[in-house]
Design a protein around this motif. Structure first.
Motif, PDB file in Angstrom:
ATOM      1  N   ASN A  54       0.848  -1.189   0.000  1.00 27.39           N
ATOM      2  CA  ASN A  54       0.000   0.000   0.000  1.00 27.39           C
ATOM      3  C   ASN A  54       0.874   1.225   0.000  1.00 27.39           C
ATOM      4  N   LYS A  55       0.272   2.372  -0.115  1.00 30.41           N
ATOM      5  CA  LYS A  55       1.043   3.623  -0.152  1.00 30.41           C
ATOM      6  C   LYS A  55       0.850   4.470   1.100  1.00 30.41           C
ATOM      7  N   THR A  56       0.317   3.865   2.167  1.00 28.19           N
ATOM      8  CA  THR A  56       0.084   4.639   3.376  1.00 28.19           C
ATOM      9  C   THR A  56       0.741   4.070   4.622  1.00 28.19           C
ATOM     10  N   LYS A  57       1.018   2.783   4.670  1.00 32.31           N
ATOM     11  CA  LYS A  57       1.510   2.173   5.900  1.00 32.31           C
ATOM     12  C   LYS A  57       2.689   1.257   5.596  1.00 32.31           C
ATOM     13  N   GLY A  58       3.698   1.284   6.465  1.00 36.71           N
ATOM     14  CA  GLY A  58       4.865   0.441   6.288  1.00 36.71           C
ATOM     15  C   GLY A  58       5.985   1.184   5.579  1.00 36.71           C
ATOM     16  N   TYR A  59       7.027   0.436   5.201  1.00 33.55           N
ATOM     17  CA  TYR A  59       8.160   1.003   4.476  1.00 33.55           C
ATOM     18  C   TYR A  59       7.773   1.075   3.003  1.00 33.55           C
ATOM     19  N   ARG A  60       7.590   2.300   2.487  1.00 36.88           N
ATOM     20  CA  ARG A  60       7.070   2.482   1.131  1.00 36.88           C
ATOM     21  C   ARG A  60       8.052   3.268   0.279  1.00 36.88           C
ATOM     22  N   THR A  61       8.669   2.570  -0.643  1.00 34.26           N
ATOM     23  CA  THR A  61       9.465   3.222  -1.680  1.00 34.26           C
ATOM     24  C   THR A  61       9.107   2.545  -2.998  1.00 34.26           C
ATOM     25  N   ASN A  62       9.503   3.147  -4.106  1.00 34.04           N
ATOM     26  CA  ASN A  62       9.212   2.542  -5.409  1.00 34.04           C
ATOM     27  C   ASN A  62       9.792   1.134  -5.505  1.00 34.04           C
ATOM     28  N   LEU A  63      10.987   0.961  -4.969  1.00 37.36           N
ATOM     29  CA  LEU A  63      11.645  -0.337  -5.031  1.00 37.36           C
ATOM     30  C   LEU A  63      10.920  -1.378  -4.176  1.00 37.36           C
ATOM     31  N   SER A  64      10.492  -0.993  -2.991  1.00 34.76           N
ATOM     32  CA  SER A  64       9.811  -1.962  -2.126  1.00 34.76           C
ATOM     33  C   SER A  64       8.413  -2.305  -2.644  1.00 34.76           C
ATOM     34  N   LEU A  65       7.815  -1.431  -3.419  1.00 31.28           N
ATOM     35  CA  LEU A  65       6.463  -1.677  -3.945  1.00 31.28           C
ATOM     36  C   LEU A  65       6.457  -2.483  -5.253  1.00 31.28           C
ATOM     37  N   LYS A  66       7.630  -2.776  -5.817  1.00 27.27           N
ATOM     38  CA  LYS A  66       7.671  -3.451  -7.127  1.00 27.27           C
ATOM     39  C   LYS A  66       7.032  -4.828  -7.112  1.00 27.27           C
ATOM     40  N   THR A  67       7.403  -5.685  -6.172  1.00 30.77           N
ATOM     41  CA  THR A  67       6.832  -7.037  -6.103  1.00 30.77           C
ATOM     42  C   THR A  67       6.438  -7.338  -4.661  1.00 30.77           C
ATOM     43  N   GLU A  68       5.666  -8.380  -4.505  1.00 35.26           N
ATOM     44  CA  GLU A  68       5.254  -8.810  -3.165  1.00 35.26           C
ATOM     45  C   GLU A  68       6.467  -9.271  -2.349  1.00 35.26           C
ATOM     46  N   GLU A  69       7.410  -9.909  -3.037  1.00 41.01           N
ATOM     47  CA  GLU A  69       8.604 -10.408  -2.360  1.00 41.01           C
ATOM     48  C   GLU A  69       9.478  -9.258  -1.850  1.00 41.01           C
ATOM     49  N   THR A  70       9.666  -8.232  -2.671  1.00 45.34           N
ATOM     50  CA  THR A  70      10.453  -7.077  -2.218  1.00 45.34           C
ATOM     51  C   THR A  70       9.742  -6.332  -1.097  1.00 45.34           C
ATOM     52  N   TRP A  71       8.419  -6.272  -1.171  1.00 44.66           N
ATOM     53  CA  TRP A  71       7.638  -5.624  -0.118  1.00 44.66           C
ATOM     54  C   TRP A  71       7.852  -6.324   1.218  1.00 44.66           C
ATOM     55  N   ASN A  72       7.688  -7.638   1.244  1.00 41.31           N
ATOM     56  CA  ASN A  72       7.836  -8.392   2.497  1.00 41.31           C
ATOM     57  C   ASN A  72       9.257  -8.295   3.036  1.00 41.31           C
ATOM     58  N   TYR A  73      10.241  -8.389   2.160  1.00 36.95           N
ATOM     59  CA  TYR A  73      11.633  -8.280   2.590  1.00 36.95           C
ATOM     60  C   TYR A  73      11.914  -6.890   3.167  1.00 36.95           C
ATOM     61  N   ALA A  74      11.426  -5.858   2.493  1.00 38.08           N
ATOM     62  CA  ALA A  74      11.667  -4.481   2.950  1.00 38.08           C
ATOM     63  C   ALA A  74      11.044  -4.239   4.318  1.00 38.08           C
TER      64      ALA A  74
END
Length: 141
Positions: A54-74
Motif C-alpha cells: 500500500n502507499k500509506t503504511k509500512g516502508y514504502r518506496t518505489n523499489l519496495s512496492l515493485k513485487t510482493e517479495e520485495t515488499w515483504n523483505y523491505a
C-alpha cells in the motif's frame, strides 16, 4: 542559619542532590524517547509486519512496492534496522551521560546529529539491501 547540630545545612545539601538527580533522570528519560521509539516501532513491525502493499503504511518506496517479495523483505529488514539503530542511539546516550564527561551542550549536539543521521541512513541502507538481494529479479521490472 545553622542550628547547634548543623542539621539544616545537611538537609539543604541533601535536598539539592535529590533535585539534581531527579532532573538528571528526567533529562535522560527524555533523551531515550527517540531510541525507544526506534526500538518499539522496529519491534512492532517485526512482530506484525504490514502484509499488503500500500502507499500509506509500512516502508514504502518505489523499489519496495515493485513485487510482493520485495515488499515483504523491505518490511522485515527495515524493522530490524530500526531496532539496531535504536540500541545504538541508546548506547550513545548512556556513553555520553555516564562514561564520557562532556558538557550538556556538546552532548545535545552529538545526540541531535546522531538521531538525524540515523533517520537519514535507514532508507538508503534498506534500499541497498533490497537491490543486493533482488539484483537479478529487479532488472526487468
Amino acid at each position: 542559619q545553622k542550628n547547634k547540630k548543623g542539621e539544616v545545612i545537611r538537609m539543604k545539601k541533601f535536598g539539592q542532590k535529590v533535585v539534581k538527580y531527579r532532573v538528571l533522570i528526567f533529562v535522560i528519560s527524555l533523551l531515550l524517547l527517540i531510541p525507544s521509539a526506534f526500538l518499539l516501532l522496529g519491534l512492532y513491525f517485526t512482530i506484525a509486519p504490514v502484509k499488503e502493499r500500500n502507499k500509506t503504511k509500512g516502508y514504502r518506496t518505489n523499489l519496495s512496492l515493485k513485487t510482493e517479495e520485495t515488499w515483504n523483505y523491505a518490511q522485515r529488514i527495515f524493522a530490524v534496522i530500526w531496532m539496531i539503530f535504536g540500541v545504538c542511539l541508546a548506547g550513545l546516550i548512556v556513553l555520553c551521560n555516564f562514561i564520557i564527561p562532556i558538557s550538556h551542550e556538546v552532548r545535545s549536539v552529538i545526540f541531535v546529529v546522531a538521531s538525524i543521521s540515523v533517520m537519514m541512513c535507514c532508507t538508503p541502507i534498506t534500499e541497498g539491501m533490497i537491490k543486493r538481494k533482488f539484483r537479478g529479479q529487479l532488472n526487468g521490472l
